[in-house]
Design a protein around this motif. Structure first.
Motif, PDB file in Angstrom:
ATOM      1  N   GLY A   1       0.840  -1.192   0.000  1.00 37.30           N
ATOM      2  CA  GLY A   1       0.000   0.000   0.000  1.00 37.30           C
ATOM      3  C   GLY A   1       0.873   1.240   0.000  1.00 37.30           C
ATOM      4  N   THR A   2       0.737   2.054   1.033  1.00 38.42           N
ATOM      5  CA  THR A   2       1.538   3.279   1.136  1.00 38.42           C
ATOM      6  C   THR A   2       2.633   3.158   2.193  1.00 38.42           C
ATOM      7  OG1 THR A   2      -0.094   4.224   2.662  1.00 38.42           O
ATOM      8  CG2 THR A   2      -0.328   4.776   0.323  1.00 38.42           C
ATOM      9  N   VAL A   3       2.912   1.926   2.637  1.00 38.48           N
ATOM     10  CA  VAL A   3       3.970   1.667   3.626  1.00 38.48           C
ATOM     11  C   VAL A   3       5.091   0.860   2.976  1.00 38.48           C
ATOM     12  CG1 VAL A   3       4.553   0.527   5.798  1.00 38.48           C
ATOM     13  CG2 VAL A   3       2.384   1.760   5.592  1.00 38.48           C
ATOM     14  N   ALA A   4       6.307   1.340   3.102  1.00 39.66           N
ATOM     15  CA  ALA A   4       7.476   0.606   2.608  1.00 39.66           C
ATOM     16  C   ALA A   4       8.232   0.014   3.796  1.00 39.66           C
ATOM     17  CB  ALA A   4       8.397   1.510   1.807  1.00 39.66           C
ATOM     18  N   THR A   5       8.585  -1.263   3.691  1.00 38.82           N
ATOM     19  CA  THR A   5       9.448  -1.897   4.677  1.00 38.82           C
ATOM     20  C   THR A   5      10.813  -2.110   4.046  1.00 38.82           C
ATOM     21  OG1 THR A   5       7.585  -3.004   5.757  1.00 38.82           O
ATOM     22  CG2 THR A   5       9.785  -3.897   6.175  1.00 38.82           C
TER      23      THR A   5
ATOM     24  N   GLN B   1      15.091   6.924  -1.205  1.00 39.28           N
ATOM     25  CA  GLN B   1      14.747   7.794  -2.334  1.00 39.28           C
ATOM     26  C   GLN B   1      13.654   7.168  -3.191  1.00 39.28           C
ATOM     27  OE1 GLN B   1      18.712   8.115  -3.858  1.00 39.28           O
ATOM     28  NE2 GLN B   1      19.201   9.958  -2.682  1.00 39.28           N
ATOM     29  N   LYS B   2      13.704   5.860  -3.362  1.00 39.35           N
ATOM     30  CA  LYS B   2      12.662   5.142  -4.102  1.00 39.35           C
ATOM     31  C   LYS B   2      11.321   5.286  -3.388  1.00 39.35           C
ATOM     32  CE  LYS B   2      11.414   0.326  -5.327  1.00 39.35           C
ATOM     33  NZ  LYS B   2      11.045   0.515  -6.753  1.00 39.35           N
ATOM     34  N   ALA B   3      11.323   5.126  -2.063  1.00 38.15           N
ATOM     35  CA  ALA B   3      10.089   5.260  -1.291  1.00 38.15           C
ATOM     36  C   ALA B   3       9.485   6.649  -1.457  1.00 38.15           C
ATOM     37  CB  ALA B   3      10.362   4.966   0.183  1.00 38.15           C
ATOM     38  N   ALA B   4      10.325   7.659  -1.372  1.00 35.51           N
ATOM     39  CA  ALA B   4       9.832   9.029  -1.520  1.00 35.51           C
ATOM     40  C   ALA B   4       9.267   9.261  -2.920  1.00 35.51           C
ATOM     41  CB  ALA B   4      10.943  10.016  -1.207  1.00 35.51           C
ATOM     42  N   ALA B   5       9.960   8.732  -3.925  1.00 32.94           N
ATOM     43  CA  ALA B   5       9.513   8.916  -5.312  1.00 32.94           C
ATOM     44  C   ALA B   5       8.196   8.203  -5.582  1.00 32.94           C
ATOM     45  CB  ALA B   5      10.593   8.413  -6.273  1.00 32.94           C
ATOM     46  N   GLU B   6       7.957   7.090  -4.869  1.00 27.15           N
ATOM     47  CA  GLU B   6       6.724   6.327  -5.063  1.00 27.15           C
ATOM     48  C   GLU B   6       5.556   6.851  -4.233  1.00 27.15           C
ATOM     49  OE1 GLU B   6       8.495   1.937  -6.317  1.00 27.15           O
ATOM     50  OE2 GLU B   6       7.886   2.280  -4.233  1.00 27.15           O
ATOM     51  N   GLY B   7       5.781   7.926  -3.491  1.00 28.47           N
ATOM     52  CA  GLY B   7       4.702   8.492  -2.697  1.00 28.47           C
ATOM     53  C   GLY B   7       4.396   7.716  -1.434  1.00 28.47           C
TER      54      GLY B   7
ATOM     55  N   GLU C   1      15.612  14.436   6.863  1.00 27.93           N
ATOM     56  CA  GLU C   1      15.095  15.483   5.982  1.00 27.93           C
ATOM     57  C   GLU C   1      13.946  15.014   5.096  1.00 27.93           C
ATOM     58  OE1 GLU C   1      18.596  16.753   3.935  1.00 27.93           O
ATOM     59  OE2 GLU C   1      19.517  17.594   5.754  1.00 27.93           O
ATOM     60  N   THR C   2      13.735  13.701   4.997  1.00 19.41           N
ATOM     61  CA  THR C   2      12.617  13.193   4.202  1.00 19.41           C
ATOM     62  C   THR C   2      11.324  13.378   4.998  1.00 19.41           C
ATOM     63  OG1 THR C   2      14.042  11.566   3.114  1.00 19.41           O
ATOM     64  CG2 THR C   2      11.674  11.175   3.028  1.00 19.41           C
ATOM     65  N   PRO C   3      10.349  14.110   4.472  1.00 14.72           N
ATOM     66  CA  PRO C   3       9.178  14.491   5.274  1.00 14.72           C
ATOM     67  C   PRO C   3       8.108  13.409   5.384  1.00 14.72           C
ATOM     68  CG  PRO C   3       9.014  15.459   3.102  1.00 14.72           C
ATOM     69  CD  PRO C   3      10.349  14.751   3.141  1.00 14.72           C
ATOM     70  N   ILE C   4       8.538  12.193   5.675  1.00 16.89           N
ATOM     71  CA  ILE C   4       7.610  11.108   5.978  1.00 16.89           C
ATOM     72  C   ILE C   4       8.094  10.424   7.245  1.00 16.89           C
ATOM     73  CG2 ILE C   4       6.818  10.711   3.621  1.00 16.89           C
ATOM     74  CD1 ILE C   4       8.808   8.491   3.329  1.00 16.89           C
TER      75      ILE C   4
END
Length: 264
Positions: A12-16, A41-47, A99-102
């Motif tokens: 979904g919207t969670v990356a492990t 960076q991949k996680a951020a790019a994938e939303g 710095e990644t805002p998630i």
């Protein structure tokens, strides 16, 4: 995109993101540092709206790869070679997490030592298994902390306790780490990943734009004076007030229903 030393799973919207060098207790080699940065960076790019970071096998991470350090030192004729480019790479990883805002959740299993401790502390929330142990082990081999240890640890537990842990290199249990405020909580080993996933889903369903701004403000709170922090709070509040999530939250409040946030 695949990685040599890291497993990346999107649900979904969670990356492990799982450090995957179990035979080396997930020691932080230069390759792993690069893989972790690329995975984030991949996680951020994938939303992705929340990240869980953990380790394969019986360790979260044993810290810097001493074998690689020795090999690089021998190849270049100076032991500090490992503490040059590879350390800069790891420090870039720490900054990227902050710095990644998630939201990042560290799910700490088993051994967590040296730079591995500080990698966990760089995450926003730390959940540990009841068999985990933390050791700021640098001093035990004549080194000094890196990867933000002298920044994160005193802010979490205070200067005196931080000095003791950093200067002795003593190991503490996850239970003790929770008691002194070093981590958020302890769960049974068998439920570490399910509990971490549950929290990640909760955060991912929240107004992640607001959560990212909260992270930014927390990052600034120890260096800003009150006036500067109030200015930053006002700036972030204006951005939050202009968001679709605020409109949804307000509508849900008046409609007496749960909000459906999109992170926008």
């Amino acid at each position: 995109m695949s990685f040599e030393t890291v497993n990346y799973v999107l649900n979904g919207t969670v990356a492990t993101i799982t450090m995957n060098r179990p035979d080396a207790l997930n020691a932080l080699s230069m390759q792993m540092g690069n893989d972790l940065r690329s995975a984030i960076q991949k996680a951020a790019a994938e939303g992705v709206r929340a990240v869980v970071l953990t380790g394969a096998g019986r360790a979260f991470s044993s810290g810097g790869d001493l074998k690689e350090m020795q090999e690089m030192g021998e190849a270049e004729g100076r032991i500090e070679a490992f503490l040059d480019s590879p350390l800069k790479s790891l420090h870039g990883l720490i900054r990227l997490i902050r710095e990644t805002p998630i939201p990042f959740i560290a799910a700490v299993n088993g051994i967590c030592a040296g730079a591995g401790v500080n990698l966990a502390l760089a995450c926003d929330i730390v959940i540990a298994s009841d068999d985990a142990a933390f050791r700021e082990a640098f001093v035990r081999i004549g080194l000094t902390p890196d990867c933000g240890g002298t920044f994160f640890l005193p802010r979490a537990i205070g200067e005196k306790l931080a000095a003791e842990l950093l200067m002795t290199g003593d190991s503490i249990s996850s239970e003790r780490a929770a008691q002194i405020g070093m981590i958020n909580r302890v769960v049974p080993a068998a439920s570490l990943m399910s509990e971490s996933a549950k929290l990640a889903v909760k955060l991912a369903m929240g107004p992640t734009g607001s959560i990212g701004r909260i992270k930014r403000m927390l990052n600034a709170s120890f260096s800003n004076d009150l006036t500067a922090q109030l200015v930053l709070e006002a700036e972030c509040q204006i951005k939050s007030g202009q968001s679709s999530d605020f409109k949804e939250g307000l509508a849900a409040f008046f409609d007496k229903r749960p909000p459906v946030f999109t992170g926008k």
